[in-house]
Design an enzyme around this catalytic site. Sequence first.
Site, PDB file in Angstrom:
ATOM      1  N   ASN A   1     102.231 101.862  33.420  1.00 44.39           N
ATOM      2  CA  ASN A   1     102.665 102.477  34.673  1.00 44.39           C
ATOM      3  C   ASN A   1     104.170 102.300  34.851  1.00 44.39           C
ATOM      4  O   ASN A   1     104.838 101.728  33.983  1.00 44.39           O
ATOM      5  CB  ASN A   1     101.885 101.898  35.854  1.00 44.39           C
ATOM      6  CG  ASN A   1     102.104 100.406  35.968  1.00 44.39           C
ATOM      7  OD1 ASN A   1     103.213  99.941  36.185  1.00 44.39           O
ATOM      8  ND2 ASN A   1     101.041  99.631  35.789  1.00 44.39           N
TER       9      ASN A   1
ATOM     10  N   LYS B   1      95.590 104.801  13.917  1.00 46.06           N
ATOM     11  CA  LYS B   1      96.139 105.867  14.762  1.00 46.06           C
ATOM     12  C   LYS B   1      95.161 107.040  14.871  1.00 46.06           C
ATOM     13  O   LYS B   1      94.582 107.476  13.865  1.00 46.06           O
ATOM     14  CB  LYS B   1      97.455 106.334  14.130  1.00 46.06           C
ATOM     15  CG  LYS B   1      98.251 107.212  15.029  1.00 46.06           C
ATOM     16  CD  LYS B   1      99.544 107.638  14.355  1.00 46.06           C
ATOM     17  CE  LYS B   1     100.098 108.841  15.088  1.00 46.06           C
ATOM     18  NZ  LYS B   1     100.982 109.631  14.259  1.00 46.06           N
TER      19      LYS B   1
ATOM     20  N   PHE C   1     101.000  92.142  46.714  1.00 45.31           N
ATOM     21  CA  PHE C   1     101.709  93.374  47.058  1.00 45.31           C
ATOM     22  C   PHE C   1     100.690  94.486  47.208  1.00 45.31           C
ATOM     23  O   PHE C   1      99.640  94.446  46.567  1.00 45.31           O
ATOM     24  CB  PHE C   1     102.717  93.744  45.959  1.00 45.31           C
ATOM     25  CG  PHE C   1     104.027  93.018  46.103  1.00 45.31           C
ATOM     26  CD1 PHE C   1     104.111  91.658  45.885  1.00 45.31           C
ATOM     27  CD2 PHE C   1     105.178  93.697  46.477  1.00 45.31           C
ATOM     28  CE1 PHE C   1     105.309  90.974  46.032  1.00 45.31           C
ATOM     29  CE2 PHE C   1     106.385  93.035  46.628  1.00 45.31           C
ATOM     30  CZ  PHE C   1     106.449  91.675  46.405  1.00 45.31           C
TER      31      PHE C   1
ATOM     32  N   LYS D   1      93.568  94.574  51.660  1.00 41.71           N
ATOM     33  CA  LYS D   1      93.814  93.723  50.477  1.00 41.71           C
ATOM     34  C   LYS D   1      93.982  92.259  50.875  1.00 41.71           C
ATOM     35  O   LYS D   1      93.559  91.353  50.168  1.00 41.71           O
ATOM     36  CB  LYS D   1      95.040  94.212  49.706  1.00 41.71           C
ATOM     37  CG  LYS D   1      94.682  95.351  48.780  1.00 41.71           C
ATOM     38  CD  LYS D   1      95.854  96.062  48.156  1.00 41.71           C
ATOM     39  CE  LYS D   1      95.326  97.391  47.595  1.00 41.71           C
ATOM     40  NZ  LYS D   1      96.339  98.337  47.215  1.00 41.71           N
TER      41      LYS D   1
ATOM     42  N   LYS E   1      91.210  90.107  49.092  1.00 42.63           N
ATOM     43  CA  LYS E   1      91.672  89.271  47.982  1.00 42.63           C
ATOM     44  C   LYS E   1      91.956  87.828  48.418  1.00 42.63           C
ATOM     45  O   LYS E   1      92.503  87.045  47.650  1.00 42.63           O
ATOM     46  CB  LYS E   1      92.917  89.890  47.338  1.00 42.63           C
ATOM     47  CG  LYS E   1      92.659  91.281  46.752  1.00 42.63           C
ATOM     48  CD  LYS E   1      93.666  91.683  45.692  1.00 42.63           C
ATOM     49  CE  LYS E   1      93.405  93.124  45.255  1.00 42.63           C
ATOM     50  NZ  LYS E   1      94.111  93.521  44.046  1.00 42.63           N
TER      51      LYS E   1
END
Length: 402
Positions: free
Chosen positions: A207, A286, A321, A335, A339
Amino acid sequence: MAQTVVLGVGGGIAAYKAAALCSLLTKRGYSVEVLMTANATRFIQPLTFQSLSKHPVIVDTMNEPAPQEIAHIAIADRADLFVVAPATANLIGKLANGIADDMVSTTALAVTAPMLIAPAMNVHMLAHPAVQMNLEVLRARGAVIVDPGSGPLACGYTGKGRLAEPEDIADVIAALLARKVDLQGRSVVVTAGPTVEDIDPVRFLSNRSSGKMGYALAEAALLRGATVTLIHGPTSLAPVVGVKMVPVRSTEDMLGAVQAAVSAADVLISAAAPADFRPRERLEHKWKKSGGTPTLELEPTPDVLGTVAANKTANQVFVGFAAETRQALEYGRDKLVRKNLDLVVVNNVLESDAGFGVDTNRVTLVGRDEADEMLPLLPKHEVANRILDKVVDFFNQANEQP
Ligand code: CTP
C-alpha cells in the site's frame, strides 16, 4: 542559568572545525567547557577554545586548575550534554570500551548526561568493522551519533568521513537540550510503513504508506528520553539515529516482531499500515503470462494491533491509527473499543495535506473519556509530539490514582 555543553575535542584535522562549533554554541547562549586530547592540541591551540568559551581548557587529567574540585568529576557533573567533536577512531574505541587515559575519555566515564558523538576520519577507517561496532555499542547505550558527511577528506580520499558541519551539529545539540525528557525510562515500540505480501518472487501486494508518521513518532519519543524500537516495513526513509530498527516484510513478520517486543514495552504506537490481505498461496516461481490470466485468491492477514492489545496490561498505553476515507470519527471510535486501545489517531487519508507520503497531517485524537481533540494541520513531528503528550498524560493520571 545557561545550560552547559562539555565539548571534548579529539586529535584529528577536523579539530579546527570544533572551534567554529564552540563559537556557535557560546553565541547561542550555552556555557561551553572544552576538553582536549593531547593530539588535538597539535592541530589547534587550547587558547583558541579558551578565548571563545571564556573557560579554562583542560588537556592533562592531572592538571587541576581549581583546587576545591576534581576537574574531571566536577566538569562531568556540570554537563547538560557531553559532545565529542571530532571523535577520532581511537577516541570512539576508548569511549565504547570504557578506557580512560586522557581528559576527554576520563571525563566521559563520569558523565551521566546524554552524549553526542560526531565522528571524523578517513573513509576506510570509518567503514572498518571495529569502528562501526564501537559506534553501535555507543548508540545502543543511548549516545546520539551525528553521521559524518561525504566529500574530499584531508587524507586525499573523497568519501564519507568529514565532520558534520558545525551548524548542523549545533542544531542537533539545541534540539537535544530543548527536549522534554518526560519519557525517560519508558520503553516505546512504534510500528511504521507498509507491509508487503509476496505473490511470487517478483510481485507483491502493498500500500501507499510512506512510514513518515511512524518514523516521526520514533524520533520524537527518542528525543523525549524513551528507549525506542521501530518495527517497520520496507520504506525509503533513513534509519532513525539512536533507535533500535527492526525491519520486517509481511504482516505476519510484523506480528512476530511486535509480539517479541511488546511485553517489555510501556507504550505501543501502531502507525503502520499492515497489508490486510495476502495471497492464499505464494508461488515459488514467477507467474508466466503464457499461463493465462490468473485469479488471485486472498486471505486475511492477522491484525497486529488487535492481537497484541488483547493482552494489554493496566500499565501499558496502546495507541492506534485509523486511516479512513469516510466517516472517520465513527470508524475511529469503533477501533478504539474493538481493539482495546487507549487512544486512536484518526485521519482522512483522502485529504491532500494529510495521510500518505506528505510531511504534514491533520488528525483528531479520540480517547475513551475525554472529548475528541481535533488538531490543526501540523508537521508530522509536531503531530508526533501531541500524541506523546497524551501518552505522558496517561502515565501522570495513573500515578495520581491512589
Ligand atoms: N493494524 C494492525 N494490523 C493490521 C491492520 C491494521 O495492527 N493487519 C493497525 C494499524 O496500525 C492501525 C489500526 O490497526 O493502528 C487501524 O488500522 P486501519 O487500517 O485503519 O484499520 P483496520 O484494522 O485495517 O480496519 P479497516 O480495514 O476495517 O478500516
